[in-house]
Each structure stands twice: as C-alpha cells, then as structure tokens.
Scaffold this active site. Structure first.
Site, PDB file in Angstrom:
ATOM      1  N   ASP A  48       0.828  -1.203   0.000  1.00 52.70           N
ATOM      2  CA  ASP A  48       0.000   0.000   0.000  1.00 52.70           C
ATOM      3  C   ASP A  48       0.864   1.254   0.000  1.00 52.70           C
ATOM      4  OD1 ASP A  48      -1.538   2.218   1.739  1.00 52.70           O
ATOM      5  OD2 ASP A  48      -2.987   0.977   0.683  1.00 52.70           O
ATOM      6  N   ARG A  49       0.618   2.117  -0.969  1.00 53.09           N
ATOM      7  CA  ARG A  49       1.435   3.322  -1.136  1.00 53.09           C
ATOM      8  C   ARG A  49       1.163   4.343  -0.032  1.00 53.09           C
ATOM      9  NH1 ARG A  49      -0.498  -0.337  -3.819  1.00 53.09           N
ATOM     10  NH2 ARG A  49      -2.243   0.968  -4.506  1.00 53.09           N
ATOM     11  N   THR A  50      -0.097   4.512   0.334  1.00 51.88           N
ATOM     12  CA  THR A  50      -0.410   5.470   1.399  1.00 51.88           C
ATOM     13  C   THR A  50       0.179   5.020   2.730  1.00 51.88           C
ATOM     14  OG1 THR A  50      -2.413   6.264   0.303  1.00 51.88           O
ATOM     15  CG2 THR A  50      -2.287   6.537   2.691  1.00 51.88           C
ATOM     16  N   CYS A  83      -1.874   4.820 -11.267  1.00 52.75           N
ATOM     17  CA  CYS A  83      -1.981   4.991  -9.820  1.00 52.75           C
ATOM     18  C   CYS A  83      -1.291   6.296  -9.492  1.00 52.75           C
ATOM     19  CB  CYS A  83      -1.322   3.834  -9.067  1.00 52.75           C
ATOM     20  SG  CYS A  83      -1.205   4.126  -7.273  1.00 52.75           S
ATOM     21  N   ASN A  84      -2.033   7.254  -8.953  1.00 57.93           N
ATOM     22  CA  ASN A  84      -1.446   8.558  -8.652  1.00 57.93           C
ATOM     23  C   ASN A  84      -0.424   8.482  -7.527  1.00 57.93           C
ATOM     24  OD1 ASN A  84      -2.893  11.019 -10.138  1.00 57.93           O
ATOM     25  ND2 ASN A  84      -4.408   9.400  -9.837  1.00 57.93           N
ATOM     26  N   THR A  85      -0.763   7.791  -6.442  1.00 60.31           N
ATOM     27  CA  THR A  85       0.120   7.780  -5.281  1.00 60.31           C
ATOM     28  C   THR A  85       1.458   7.134  -5.601  1.00 60.31           C
ATOM     29  OG1 THR A  85      -1.874   7.585  -3.931  1.00 60.31           O
ATOM     30  CG2 THR A  85       0.215   7.312  -2.810  1.00 60.31           C
ATOM     31  N   ALA A  86       1.479   6.157  -6.504  1.00 61.05           N
ATOM     32  CA  ALA A  86       2.733   5.516  -6.907  1.00 61.05           C
ATOM     33  C   ALA A  86       3.712   6.515  -7.511  1.00 61.05           C
ATOM     34  CB  ALA A  86       2.460   4.386  -7.896  1.00 61.05           C
ATOM     35  N   LYS A 167     -12.270   0.255  -4.103  1.00 60.11           N
ATOM     36  CA  LYS A 167     -11.344  -0.868  -4.015  1.00 60.11           C
ATOM     37  C   LYS A 167     -12.051  -2.157  -3.572  1.00 60.11           C
ATOM     38  CE  LYS A 167      -6.996   1.641  -3.328  1.00 60.11           C
ATOM     39  NZ  LYS A 167      -6.284   1.049  -4.474  1.00 60.11           N
ATOM     40  N   CYS A 197      -6.955  10.487  -7.938  1.00 60.30           N
ATOM     41  CA  CYS A 197      -6.754   9.107  -7.487  1.00 60.30           C
ATOM     42  C   CYS A 197      -7.524   8.275  -8.481  1.00 60.30           C
ATOM     43  CB  CYS A 197      -7.293   8.896  -6.070  1.00 60.30           C
ATOM     44  SG  CYS A 197      -7.454   7.142  -5.619  1.00 60.30           S
TER      45      CYS A 197
END
Length: 232
Positions: A48-50, A83-86, A167, A197
């Site tokens: 999980d990126r967050t 995936c934005n957070t990546a 998700k 996101c």
C-alpha cells in the site's frame, strides 16, 4: 523503439482495468489493428502506497521495479502507471529504466488545459498520501494554477472511505461521498476538480454527471499514452 505501451497496474486492479478500457475507447481507430499494443502488468501485491508514505508501511518500490523489469522484458517502449500515489516514487522508477515513464500529474495538467480551464483555483481530490506529498499541488502550481484540497474531516469521512469502497468493488456506494466533496471544493471557489486518485473517477462515474469541469486522471493518462503511441 517499439510502440508497445507498458501499463504498470494493479494499484488497484479495477482502476488498471478501467484504464485499459479508456485507452481503447479514446483511441481513434476503425479496426483492431489501429489500436495501441499494450501489456498490462497488474500486480495487486504491491504494498500500500499510502501506508508506506504516512504509516511506515512496507516500501512498494521493489515491487514497482519488478513490474518495470517485466514490462521491459515484454518489449514495451514506454510505461504508464494508472496509480497517482505511486508517482511519489516516480523519480526512482524513471532512474531505473531507459524507457519513458509517462507522468500522470503532467497528463492531468494537460487535461485541464484541454478542458479550457486556464486559470482560477483548482480543487484536487486524491489519497491522503498523494495530497501530503503535494504531487498535484507542486505540479499544477508550476503551471500557474492554485490548488484547493479537501478539509481534513472530508478526507477522513468521505474521500478515504469513498476510495476504499471502489477498491472493495462497491463502486455505486462511492458516488455520494466523493461527489459531495467535489461540490464542496467548487463551493469554495474551485473552477474545476482534479480526480487525482484513479479510484475516484470510477466512483464519480457511478452517479449523475457533475455540473462543473472535472479532470479525470485516468482519461488524462490514457490521452498521454495515445499521444506517445501516435508520435512519429
């Protein structure tokens, strides 16, 4: 260089599948052979990126680089990451490959310009980590936009749960909380809202269209991929 697009996905799986759908639907083509060859590496095992950015969770970079190696081996000529957070690990990923890695924030900025939103505050919705890393705030402010982000209570009560609903494949339930926050940003003065996101566009699409411009980061990345594939 081959014009095969590599898609580093699985974050989450539904967003990656939707990216492939939008890539196909947005490509101007009359027959199969006019579409873009693409390889989807969909690995939901990526940590999980967050959690990695905000909670000391496992570093996702090794898994991201493993995917990049797989796409290189498949003969891809560029990589898109829905995936934005990546993109918080963008520099490390780009440094690890000679292939161009399309940047979703740059693509979304281009999408705002395509929509004719050239000034005024921009609302930005995303994961807590994406906003904490200021991926969109930095990228958009460099191009002359000022950013508004959801309040902490909105993140905790609506945005983060809305993303989690997508998700969990409960997409229709995600519309109300996500749309409410988008409307709140416009009420605060935003001229448009960035869906930063790749789960958020799926939730927003599950209900009535919003009556103001929205920059969908999935569509934006798909358009950037099409531009890359069609370039001489």
């Amino acid at each position: 260089m081959s014009k095969i697009l590599g898609v580093l996905g699985g974050m989450g799986p539904l967003a990656s599948a939707h990216f492939m759908l939008r890539l196909t639907l947005l490509t101007p083509a009359e027959r199969d052979q006019e579409h873009i060859p693409a390889v989807l590496w969909s690995d939901p095992r990526v940590p999980d990126r967050t959690a990695a950015r905000l909670g000391g969770g496992e570093d996702p970079l090794p898994a991201l680089l493993r995917g990049i190696r797989g796409l290189e081996a498949a003969g891809c000529g560029a990589i898109a990451i829905p995936c934005n957070t990546a993109h918080g690990w963008y520099a490390a990923m780009q440094a690890a490959t000679a292939l161009p890695v399309l940047h979703i924030v740059e693509a979304t900025a281009d999408e705002l310009a395509r929509l004719g939103v050239t000034e005024g505050p921009i609302g930005v919705m995303g994961t807590a980590a994406t906003l904490a890393m200021r991926l969109y705030q930095q990228g958009l402010e460099q191009r002359g936009w000022h950013c508004l982000v959801p309040e902490a209570a909105e993140m905790e009560g609506q945005v983060t749960p809305g993303i989690a609903l997508v998700k969990a494949n409960r997409v229709a339930e995600a519309y109300a909380p996500l749309a409410e926050v988008a409307r709140s940003l416009v009420a605060r003065g935003a001229r448009a809202v960035v869906l930063g996101c790749t789960e958020i566009p799926l939730g927003i699409a599950a209900g009535p269209a919003l009556p103001f411009p929205v920059a969908d980061s999935i569509d934006a990345l798909a358009r950037a991929a099409i531009t890359w594939a069609r370039a001489d």
